[in-house]
Structure formats: C-alpha cells, structure tokens
Design a protein around this motif. Structure first.
Motif, PDB file in Angstrom:
ATOM      1  N   VAL A 116       0.854  -1.190   0.000  1.00 29.40           N
ATOM      2  CA  VAL A 116       0.000   0.000   0.000  1.00 29.40           C
ATOM      3  C   VAL A 116       0.890   1.240   0.000  1.00 29.40           C
ATOM      4  O   VAL A 116       1.709   1.426   0.906  1.00 29.40           O
ATOM      5  CB  VAL A 116      -0.934   0.023   1.225  1.00 29.40           C
ATOM      6  N   LEU A 117       0.728   2.075  -1.008  1.00 27.65           N
ATOM      7  CA  LEU A 117       1.443   3.345  -1.071  1.00 27.65           C
ATOM      8  C   LEU A 117       0.474   4.476  -0.751  1.00 27.65           C
ATOM      9  O   LEU A 117      -0.528   4.667  -1.445  1.00 27.65           O
ATOM     10  CB  LEU A 117       2.047   3.563  -2.460  1.00 27.65           C
ATOM     11  N   GLY A 118       0.778   5.209   0.317  1.00 25.00           N
ATOM     12  CA  GLY A 118      -0.075   6.316   0.741  1.00 25.00           C
ATOM     13  C   GLY A 118      -1.025   5.905   1.844  1.00 25.00           C
ATOM     14  O   GLY A 118      -1.843   5.002   1.663  1.00 25.00           O
ATOM     15  N   LEU A 119      -0.888   6.545   2.998  1.00 20.84           N
ATOM     16  CA  LEU A 119      -1.729   6.226   4.150  1.00 20.84           C
ATOM     17  C   LEU A 119      -2.550   7.417   4.617  1.00 20.84           C
ATOM     18  O   LEU A 119      -3.662   7.233   5.128  1.00 20.84           O
ATOM     19  CB  LEU A 119      -0.853   5.726   5.306  1.00 20.84           C
ATOM     20  N   VAL A 161      -1.193  -1.266  -4.305  1.00 20.47           N
ATOM     21  CA  VAL A 161      -2.369  -0.397  -4.239  1.00 20.47           C
ATOM     22  C   VAL A 161      -1.906   1.022  -3.947  1.00 20.47           C
ATOM     23  O   VAL A 161      -1.200   1.259  -2.963  1.00 20.47           O
ATOM     24  CB  VAL A 161      -3.353  -0.860  -3.153  1.00 20.47           C
ATOM     25  N   ILE A 162      -2.289   1.953  -4.789  1.00 16.40           N
ATOM     26  CA  ILE A 162      -2.001   3.367  -4.549  1.00 16.40           C
ATOM     27  C   ILE A 162      -3.246   3.994  -3.943  1.00 16.40           C
ATOM     28  O   ILE A 162      -4.297   4.053  -4.575  1.00 16.40           O
ATOM     29  CB  ILE A 162      -1.607   4.102  -5.845  1.00 16.40           C
ATOM     30  N   VAL A 180       0.182  -6.919 -10.162  1.00 16.34           N
ATOM     31  CA  VAL A 180      -1.176  -6.366 -10.105  1.00 16.34           C
ATOM     32  C   VAL A 180      -1.080  -4.952  -9.534  1.00 16.34           C
ATOM     33  O   VAL A 180      -0.547  -4.757  -8.431  1.00 16.34           O
ATOM     34  CB  VAL A 180      -2.106  -7.235  -9.241  1.00 16.34           C
ATOM     35  N   LEU A 181      -1.562  -3.968 -10.268  1.00 16.44           N
ATOM     36  CA  LEU A 181      -1.536  -2.567  -9.838  1.00 16.44           C
ATOM     37  C   LEU A 181      -2.964  -2.053  -9.737  1.00 16.44           C
ATOM     38  O   LEU A 181      -3.675  -1.967 -10.748  1.00 16.44           O
ATOM     39  CB  LEU A 181      -0.736  -1.717 -10.824  1.00 16.44           C
ATOM     40  N   VAL A 182      -3.367  -1.694  -8.522  1.00 16.39           N
ATOM     41  CA  VAL A 182      -4.693  -1.114  -8.286  1.00 16.39           C
ATOM     42  C   VAL A 182      -4.482   0.354  -7.955  1.00 16.39           C
ATOM     43  O   VAL A 182      -3.988   0.700  -6.878  1.00 16.39           O
ATOM     44  CB  VAL A 182      -5.435  -1.841  -7.153  1.00 16.39           C
TER      45      VAL A 182
END
Length: 451
Positions: free
Chosen positions: A318-321, A384-385, A408-410
């Motif tokens: 996960v990128l970005g929280l 996941v971005i 897999v890029l979401v």
C-alpha cells in the motif's frame, strides 16, 4: 494588533503564524506543556508545508510566542481567537463544545478592556449566542463582542489558503467588532481578498454548508465513477466535461476511494445532527455521508477482485496512508478502512507513506512499514495506490514489476494511464475508467487492460 489564540493545534498554529507574519503580535496558548515547550524550540508537531519556516521566522522576529499561561496573554489582547477542538460526540455526532466553553470561562476571567472574542473553531449555529451569555454570566460588566470567523484551510495548502483566501467570512452583531476584525485582516486588502460580513449565525452555518457541499461533490463523482466502469465510460473525461461548466467547476470532481480528514466526516455528522435538532433533516448530506462510508469498504473488495477473488496469505503493498498528500493526518483516512478490510480477508500488508507512518502506527496494527516505495513492493502480490503523493506519480514501473511477485496494480487515484501500466506488464485496475482488467485467476497469465 495584540492577538491571543487559544489552542495551538492545526488551525490555531497556522492562524497564529500567518497573523504574526502580517505584522500582528500573536501569542498562541495551549494547556499541553510538552507541545508548548516543543514549539518554543521551533519543533512543529504537525506536517504542513511552509509552516515550520513561518513559525521560526516570526519567533525570531518577536511577533510570535507560545505559552501555557492564558491570563496575561488574554489581558493584553485586543482580539482573542478560540481555535480549540470540537470533536464529534460518539453518542449523536454533534460537535462537543466542552473545550470551547472551558476556554470561554478562562477568557472571561482574564479580559481587560474592550475585547473581541472570535470563534474560529467549527461550531453549531447559535454557539456564538451561547458564548456571549456565558461571558456575561462570568463577567456581567465585560466590554466584549463575540464574532464568528470560520476557517477554510486545506491541509497541505493551509499557508496559501490563509494568505490568499477565496474569501474571509466574518460574523458579527455590532459595528465595533466589524471594525476590529477588518483591522485584523487589513493586510489582505492588498490581495483584494473579499471580506464577507454577515450575521454570526449565518457565518456559523456557512462553514458547515461549504464543507458539506464539497464533500457531496466527492460522493457524487464517486458514484458516477461506478456508473462509468459498468457503462464503458471514463470518469475523468466526464468530470472534465461537467467541470468546464462554471456553475459546477472542476474542483472536488476527482474519483477515488472516498474522503477523510479532520473536517469533512466530522462536520457532515455535526451538520446532520444540527439539522435534525432544528426539525429540518438534510437528506442529501445524510446520503453523501453514507455513500462515503460505504465507498471505503467497497475499495477493499475491489482490490480483492483484482487479486482473483482472494487475498488470503497474499502480500499487498500500500502506497499512501494519509487522507490526502502533503499532510501527516490519518484521521478518517480511506487507507484505514481499506487496510482493515484486506487484513480481515487474510492479507499481509506492507505500507509506505512519506509523512504519515508515525500516525498510522497509532491506528493500524500488524502492518509492515517500509522505508520507501520500492522496498514496500518487494515480493508483493499486488500494489495499491491509496494517496496521490507527488513521489508516487513517476515511479519506475518496470523496476516495480521486477520486484513484485505478481504484477497487479490497483490505482485508486488514477495517477497512471492504462497504456503505460500495461506496457510495463501490469494487470491494471483504476477507478471509473471503462472496462477494468479481468480478475487474475490462480495460475492464469496476467492480462492487460484492453482499450
């Protein structure tokens, strides 16, 4: 002017630093000894671009100071801003005014001479009237005016918003207060920033109405995005097409995983309760809030579908929280519900955020926090971005593809195009962009998005 600000949180600190930079003499007051000691040493407790430099500069030039001692600062002040928290009450969602009322009592005991008490905290309609009554109870002979001056600061852009605002809303009930508030904001006359003077109650409603309307735009475009996915349209093209209409405007029409932060969710609930108390339920606002709550849970299911229907024992990067870029604020961030939903489905989570990981550790368990984006994606089954930090907009997709176990890029913020993602070998899923890549089946080759 001599100004005291009660509360040195986000709003109080930004307001104090900017007012000092206008040339006013400002004292920011807070009961938290550790926070005040840190601020006196130039240590800023929140991340906000440009804020640290502004605080240090005005401290050095003796226009900005910090104290835990309310009495002397208020006694010397011509204007006292109340910028304390008004969190939502758990039982009904209404704004908790206990911090406001405590500040008012302390202010009333310390005032000396004519004072304008300005409510910058977000408060329900009629709060200013109650504050005035409370001051009169504590100090019957007080020479005081109570004004409303709601803030419209965007986290991540607060300094610019304060210094170059779209408008300055001032709610007053007498001409003396209007004149004093005009003097506070006189430096902005050079920027031709419109000062909108209205009644105190109108100013209180204006704050809630503005936030509720913007949040409703977000909820609306997210529902349109769902339609676009099923109908073969592109929500970004649709948003551009409707945003060019000046009656609508293009801002807050970016489809994604839903809104969060310290303002929109809390203020919508408070406005809903306020309207119910006045016998005028706001059905549109109620629906927008419900749509947004559901949206975050739907995003977790979207990620699971992209991974072939199961994430059990899978590693999700996960990128970005944070709820938006350029802040460390995790309050009601979509990442919380998304990560929790993935964990409930059996996923292992690795995460990276440039500013929010310290805050994230207080609200998310069993997450492996990483030092950068590339470390985060190592051996991941999906990326996941969630938050559109600038540093995520130009990632080396070929490098990331090589580091991941399954490509897999979401992209929940639509910061990449289907062509570049599929060229790098990714099964790519975005939000509201026509046909999405079919789910990845166990043992099947990766399929690229067509179209």
């Amino acid at each position: 002017m001599r100004i005291a600000i009660i509360g040195s949180g986000y709003v109080g600190l930004v307001s104090g630093a900017c007012l000092a930079d206008f040339g006013h003499n400002v004292v920011c007051i807070d009961r938290d000894d550790a926070k005040i000691r840190a601020l006196q040493q130039g240590e800023i407790p929140i991340f906000e671009p440009l804020l640290a430099d502004l605080v240090i500069k005005n401290q050095r030039e003796d226009r900005l100071s910090f104290s835990t001692d309310l009495g002397p600062a208020v006694a010397e002040a011509e204007v006292v801003f109340i910028a304390v928290g008004t969190p939502a009450r758990q039982r009904d969602g209404q704004a908790d005014l206990s911090y406001v009322h405590a500040a008012v009592r302390d202010i009333a005991m310390s005032m000396s001479g004519y004072t304008v008490v300005v409510v910058k905290s977000t408060v329900p309609v009629g709060t200013g009237d109650g504050i005035e009554r409370l001051i009169r109870e504590v100090r019957p002979q007080a020479d005081v005016s109570v004004a409303s001056n709601p803030e419209f600061l965007r986290e991540g852009a607060a300094i610019g918003d304060f210094k170059r605002p779209d408008r300055i809303v001032i709610g007053v009930e007498d001409d003396r207060a209007r004149q004093v508030m005009s003097e506070v904001y006189r430096p902005l006359f050079l920027n031709t920033s419109p000062i909108v003077v209205m009644s105190r109650r109108s100013a209180e409603v204006t704050k809630y109405a503005a936030n509720a309307f913007l949040a409703t735009k977000i909820a609306f475009i997210n529902e349109v995005a769902d339609l676009c996915e099923q109908a073969g349209a592109d929500v970004q093209e649709v948003a551009h097409g409707i945003g060019l209409d000046k009656r609508i405007g293009g801002k807050f029409l970016h489809a994604g995983p839903g809104f969060g932060g310290s303002c929109f969710p809390k203020d919508m609930q408070a406005m809903i309760k306020m309207a119910q108390d006045h016998g005028t339920p706001l059905r549109i606002v109620e629906t927008a809030a419900a749509v947004n709550d559901q949206r975050k849970r739907v995003m977790a299911r979207k990620i699971i579908r992209a991974c072939g229907g199961s994430v059990r024992h899978r590693t999700i990067a996960v990128l970005g929280l944070t709820f938006k870029p350029n802040t460390d604020d995790m309050r009601d961030s979509p990442a919380i519900a998304i990560i929790t939903g993935l964990q409930d489905a059996g996923a292992r989570i690795r995460a990276y955020d440039p500013e929010g990981m310290d805050q994230a550790r207080t609200v998310l368990d069993d997450v492996a926090y990483c030092g950068d984006a590339y470390t985060c994606v190592e051996d991941a089954d999906a990326l996941v971005i969630v938050t559109e930090w600038d540093m995520f907009r130009a990632l080396d997709l070929d490098k990331i593809r090589g580091l991941m176990r399954r490509p897999v890029l979401v992209d929940l913020r639509n910061i990449y195009g289907a062509a570049e993602a599929t060229k790098a070998g990714f099964a790519y899923v975005s939000v509201g962009r026509g046909r999405q890549v079919p789910p990845v089946q166990e043992g099947a080759p990766i399929l690229a998005l067509v179209g």
